[in-house]
Design a protein around this motif. Structure first.
Motif, PDB file in Angstrom:
ATOM      1  N   SER A  39       0.834  -1.205   0.000  1.00  0.00           N
ATOM      2  CA  SER A  39       0.000   0.000   0.000  1.00  0.00           C
ATOM      3  C   SER A  39       0.873   1.260   0.000  1.00  0.00           C
ATOM      4  O   SER A  39       0.542   2.244  -0.658  1.00  0.00           O
ATOM      5  N   LEU A  75      -5.341   6.591  -0.760  1.00  0.00           N
ATOM      6  CA  LEU A  75      -4.398   5.521  -0.391  1.00  0.00           C
ATOM      7  C   LEU A  75      -3.800   5.735   0.998  1.00  0.00           C
ATOM      8  O   LEU A  75      -3.423   4.761   1.668  1.00  0.00           O
ATOM      9  N   LYS A  77      -5.204   6.283   3.603  1.00  0.00           N
ATOM     10  CA  LYS A  77      -6.050   5.673   4.638  1.00  0.00           C
ATOM     11  C   LYS A  77      -5.763   4.184   4.836  1.00  0.00           C
ATOM     12  O   LYS A  77      -6.187   3.594   5.820  1.00  0.00           O
ATOM     13  N   LEU A  78      -5.038   3.574   3.900  1.00  0.00           N
ATOM     14  CA  LEU A  78      -4.932   2.112   3.908  1.00  0.00           C
ATOM     15  C   LEU A  78      -3.824   1.504   4.785  1.00  0.00           C
ATOM     16  O   LEU A  78      -4.092   0.516   5.475  1.00  0.00           O
ATOM     17  N   ASP A  81      -4.173  -0.320   8.238  1.00  0.00           N
ATOM     18  CA  ASP A  81      -4.888  -1.594   8.377  1.00  0.00           C
ATOM     19  C   ASP A  81      -3.948  -2.799   8.451  1.00  0.00           C
ATOM     20  O   ASP A  81      -4.377  -3.895   8.832  1.00  0.00           O
TER      21      ASP A  81
END
Lengths: 154, 154
Positions: A39, A75, A77-78, A81
């Motif tokens: 990511s 992107l 925000k990923l 995770d």
């Protein structure tokens, strides 16, 4: 016997499903590390043209800048995770501070999301001086995190 | 002399800029391949929970399904940006048909984007039977592309 084993294997494969097959040999933790590194790579790719425009190495292209800024904002925000428990070691440059200073890491993530979102908003307007300034602010959020939470070498 | 070289090196590093540093040792083509593989990995990660829900291995969580479907719909737009000229060989499983049958590859990409977008729309509504059906339709667009445009082994 072999036939039965093959049948079981086939059922298992179908059960795991298509999306799971490629990652089937990895543990969930290894997969999370691969995901978060991927990511970041994906996000960095879209910074390339913006970076060149900001540095004057490429003519400012409003539409391209705006699209890439939108992509980067999304992107950003990923990666968080992928920092699941059990991923402190392995094929990663993550520092232990990500988990021992979780609040600070969250703030660093929030700042990245905030500044990339601002860049995307400004990119729609298209005042290039504003973009250069905001690109620098966004970049600082990358640097802070890399310095405090990422090991330098492999 | 060494001092001067270090100074030049430092200037070059600053010139390349922060985002570029990590990719500085790669050619643009190698970087494009790394990017597109990363974008697929990132997209596949978000299919995991949806896949488990569809197969009944995980309780249906409307909010999580909708978020992941939105992410996948967004991410499905990215990989095509990495199939630039000169990336036919290298660390890639891309088949030559991607370039020799470019129209067909474009259709396959468009289909993936279309079906992931539909899944994201349905996921907001949250009728689970519709989601299962649409998840299958989306999956088919992955399969078509993997079979026609991706080599099986490394």
């Amino acid at each position: 016997m072999l036939k039965k084993m093959l049948k079981v294997l086939l059922s298992l494969t179908l059960l795991v499903g298509f999306a799971g097959v490629a990652q089937a040999e990895m543990t969930r933790e290894e997969y999370a590390i691969k995901f978060r590194r991927s990511s970041f790579t994906t996000m960095t790719w879209y910074m390339g043209a913006m970076s060149r425009m900001v540095k004057g190495e490429m003519t400012y292209d409003k539409a391209l800048f705006a699209r890439n800024a939108e992509y980067v904002a999304f992107l950003s925000k990923l990666p968080k995770d992928g920092f699941i428990p059990g991923t402190e070691s392995g094929d990663t440059k993550a520092k232990p501070e990500i988990w021992s200073k979780a609040d600070k890491f969250k703030d660093a993530n929030d700042n990245m999301e905030k500044e990339t979102a601002k860049l995307a908003e400004l990119a729609k307007v298209g005042n290039f001086d504003d973009l250069k300034e905001q690109y620098g602010k966004m970049q600082k959020t990358c640097k802070v995190c890399h310095e405090e939470f990422k090991k330098k070498a492999d």
